[in-house]
Design a protein around this motif. Structure first.
Motif, PDB file in Angstrom:
ATOM      1  N   PHE A   1      42.668  39.332  43.842  1.00  0.00           N
ATOM      2  CA  PHE A   1      43.122  40.156  42.824  1.00  0.00           C
ATOM      3  C   PHE A   1      44.586  40.347  42.881  1.00  0.00           C
ATOM      4  CE2 PHE A   1      38.465  42.143  42.419  1.00  0.00           C
ATOM      5  CZ  PHE A   1      38.354  41.037  41.763  1.00  0.00           C
TER       6      PHE A   1
ATOM      7  N   PRO B   1      46.738  35.012  42.521  1.00  0.00           N
ATOM      8  CA  PRO B   1      45.559  35.180  42.065  1.00  0.00           C
ATOM      9  C   PRO B   1      45.246  33.795  41.141  1.00  0.00           C
ATOM     10  CG  PRO B   1      46.633  37.106  41.958  1.00  0.00           C
ATOM     11  CD  PRO B   1      47.747  36.118  42.527  1.00  0.00           C
TER      12      PRO B   1
ATOM     13  N   ASP C   1      40.866  31.254  43.158  1.00  0.00           N
ATOM     14  CA  ASP C   1      40.129  31.795  42.121  1.00  0.00           C
ATOM     15  C   ASP C   1      38.998  30.887  41.962  1.00  0.00           C
ATOM     16  OD1 ASP C   1      38.898  32.820  39.695  1.00  0.00           O
ATOM     17  OD2 ASP C   1      40.473  31.999  38.350  1.00  0.00           O
TER      18      ASP C   1
ATOM     19  N   CYS D   1      32.778  45.816  44.132  1.00  0.00           N
ATOM     20  CA  CYS D   1      32.603  44.613  43.723  1.00  0.00           C
ATOM     21  C   CYS D   1      31.370  43.959  43.705  1.00  0.00           C
ATOM     22  CB  CYS D   1      33.710  43.704  44.360  1.00  0.00           C
ATOM     23  SG  CYS D   1      35.295  44.013  43.982  1.00  0.00           S
TER      24      CYS D   1
ATOM     25  N   GLU E   1      35.524  45.336  36.788  1.00  0.00           N
ATOM     26  CA  GLU E   1      36.570  44.323  37.445  1.00  0.00           C
ATOM     27  C   GLU E   1      37.911  44.561  37.138  1.00  0.00           C
ATOM     28  OE1 GLU E   1      35.587  39.967  36.825  1.00  0.00           O
ATOM     29  OE2 GLU E   1      37.258  39.832  36.579  1.00  0.00           O
ATOM     30  N   GLU E   2      38.026  44.870  35.485  1.00  0.00           N
ATOM     31  CA  GLU E   2      39.379  45.327  35.005  1.00  0.00           C
ATOM     32  C   GLU E   2      39.849  46.443  36.160  1.00  0.00           C
ATOM     33  OE1 GLU E   2      39.284  45.578  30.902  1.00  0.00           O
ATOM     34  OE2 GLU E   2      38.584  43.659  30.735  1.00  0.00           O
TER      35      GLU E   2
ATOM     36  N   LYS F   1      41.010  45.637  39.367  1.00  0.00           N
ATOM     37  CA  LYS F   1      42.198  44.837  39.472  1.00  0.00           C
ATOM     38  C   LYS F   1      43.326  45.845  39.190  1.00  0.00           C
ATOM     39  CE  LYS F   1      40.738  40.277  37.937  1.00  0.00           C
ATOM     40  NZ  LYS F   1      40.580  39.342  36.898  1.00  0.00           N
TER      41      LYS F   1
ATOM     42  N   THR G   1      44.018  47.545  42.363  1.00  0.00           N
ATOM     43  CA  THR G   1      44.658  46.778  43.369  1.00  0.00           C
ATOM     44  C   THR G   1      46.256  46.503  43.121  1.00  0.00           C
ATOM     45  OG1 THR G   1      43.970  44.497  42.452  1.00  0.00           O
ATOM     46  CG2 THR G   1      42.668  45.562  44.425  1.00  0.00           C
ATOM     47  N   ALA G   2      46.405  46.250  41.819  1.00  0.00           N
ATOM     48  CA  ALA G   2      47.664  46.134  41.481  1.00  0.00           C
ATOM     49  C   ALA G   2      48.519  47.324  41.535  1.00  0.00           C
ATOM     50  CB  ALA G   2      47.766  45.376  40.043  1.00  0.00           C
TER      51      ALA G   2
END
Ligand code: IPM
Ligand code: MN
Length: 361
Positions: free
Chosen positions: A109, A121, A125, A306, A325-326, A329, A332-333
């Motif tokens: 991620f 990423p 994948d 997750c 999921e978004e 992400k 984490t970002a």
């Protein structure tokens, strides 16, 4: 409104803490995407075993069959000899509920550090479909002359054509639905068989023949690759971008997914699903119970979140799954300093809050 009955089994160590955060995000998603979840808690694990001597009675297995899915935290207790709880709970459920697929995505991620230099990423994948019902896990084997100098131990890897075929069909279907072309990130959907045809000339010969026969006849649109398992380990580090969907036997799958988990940022983020496509599936973070962190609120709940996300996808709640999921992400970002316990910059429950808030935004 659709209602899902979910069995929640936090398990040992930090399992209950991370599972609570997964449940928090699930409830948030349910509110936002208009479905209902009925949760029932089960306290199987090391503490209960120590207290009552009970591991997982057959009646509990029957009980689990009435649920739509199971959300598991972690199994493993420092005071219980290794193998007892793993065999008695985790493996027992996988076999009793015929969860013949172990789906383990290896995806890095954004913002998550990988030990692999120059890969991000985009490169890391792919997904490993680990066969989950056969191989050296069936318990076939035994000792002769045990306790003497001539003692012999045999443990047999077992695969039937039926076991192999059902796993391959699941994998081809998965590649068709979620492969790199299907997701718009590559030119084709590819299924790679991971084996050892040069040494395990019976088991992986069966896998390879079934792979090409089924692929050619039923899935001509899916590209087929074959890799030896040792070379796979090399490429998972050197060229992970070559992979899309990989399928392999139980033992190789166990081993390569620990390597995969490290490349995707470690046990704080790696999740998997024990799936019976026609029955009750069980979703779990891949990491263990991390007993030394118990109760401190420092463990990373993202792997459990997750796992819950994979559960939503398998229940058919695709939009909610996509949104979770978004949200993960995004967190984490933009939020977490590290995936490691105690170094996230947030507590376990704050990370759950961040994902939940983003999910319903
Ligand atoms: C896993 C674990 C289990 C396995 C153990 C705990 C029995 O390593 O889920 O990967 O070997 O399947
Ligand atoms: Mn393992």
């Amino acid at each position: 409104m659709k209602t899902y009955k979910i069995a929640v089994m936090g398990g040992d160590g930090t399992g209950p803490e991370v599972t609570a955060e997964a449940v928090k995000v699930m409830d948030a998603a349910a509110g936002k995407f208009k479905f209902k979840v009925e949760k029932v808690n089960f306290d199987f694990g090391g503490e209960r075993y120590k207290r009552t001597g009970e591991i997982l009675p057959d009646s509990a297995v029957e009980e689990f069959k009435k649920f739509d899915a199971i959300l598991l935290g972690a199994i493993g207790h420092p005071d219980v000899a290794p193998g007892i709880l793993e065999k008695g709970i985790l493996l027992k459920l996988r076999f009793a509920l015929d969860q013949y697929i172990n789906l383990r995505p290896v995806r890095l991620f954004p913002g998550v550090e990988t030990p692999i230099k120059d890969k991000g990423p985009k490169e890391i994948d792919y997904v490993v479909v680990r066969e989950n019902s056969g191989d050296a896990y069936t318990g076939a084997g035994g000792f002769t002359m045990k306790g003497t100098p001539h003692e012999v131990a045999v443990q047999t890897a077992v695969y039937s054509r039926v076991q192999v075929e059902r796993c391959l069909r699941y994998s081809f279907d998965y590649a068709r639905k979620y492969g790199k072309k299907a997701r718009g990130v590559g030119p084709e959907n590819t299924l790679g068989l991971v084996g050892k045809t040069n040494v395990l000339t019976y088991i992986y010969d069966l896998w390879e023949r079934a792979f090409h026969e089924i692929g050619k006849k039923e899935y001509p649109d899916i590209r087929r690759d074959y890799y030896h398992v040792d070379a796979t380990c090399m490429w998972m580090v050197k060229n992970p971008e070559w992979f899309d969907v990989l399928v392999t036997g139980n033992m190789f799958g166990d081993i390569i997914t620990d390597l995969g988990a490290m490349t995707q940022g470690g046990m704080g983020i790696a999740a998997g699903g024990n799936i019976n496509p026609n029955g009750v599936s069980m979703f779990e973070p891949i990491g263990g119970s991390a007993p030394k962190y118990t109760g401190q609120g420092v463990i990373n709940p993202l792997a459990a979140i997750c796992a819950m996300q994979m559960m939503l996808q398998s229940l058919g709640e695709e939009t909610a799954a996509q949104k979770v999921e978004e949200a993960v992400k995004f967190v984490t970002a933009n939020k977490l300093k590290s995936m490691a316990a105690g170094k996230m910059g947030y507590s376990t429950s704050q990370v759950g809050d961040l994902v939940a808030e983003k999910t319903i935004e």
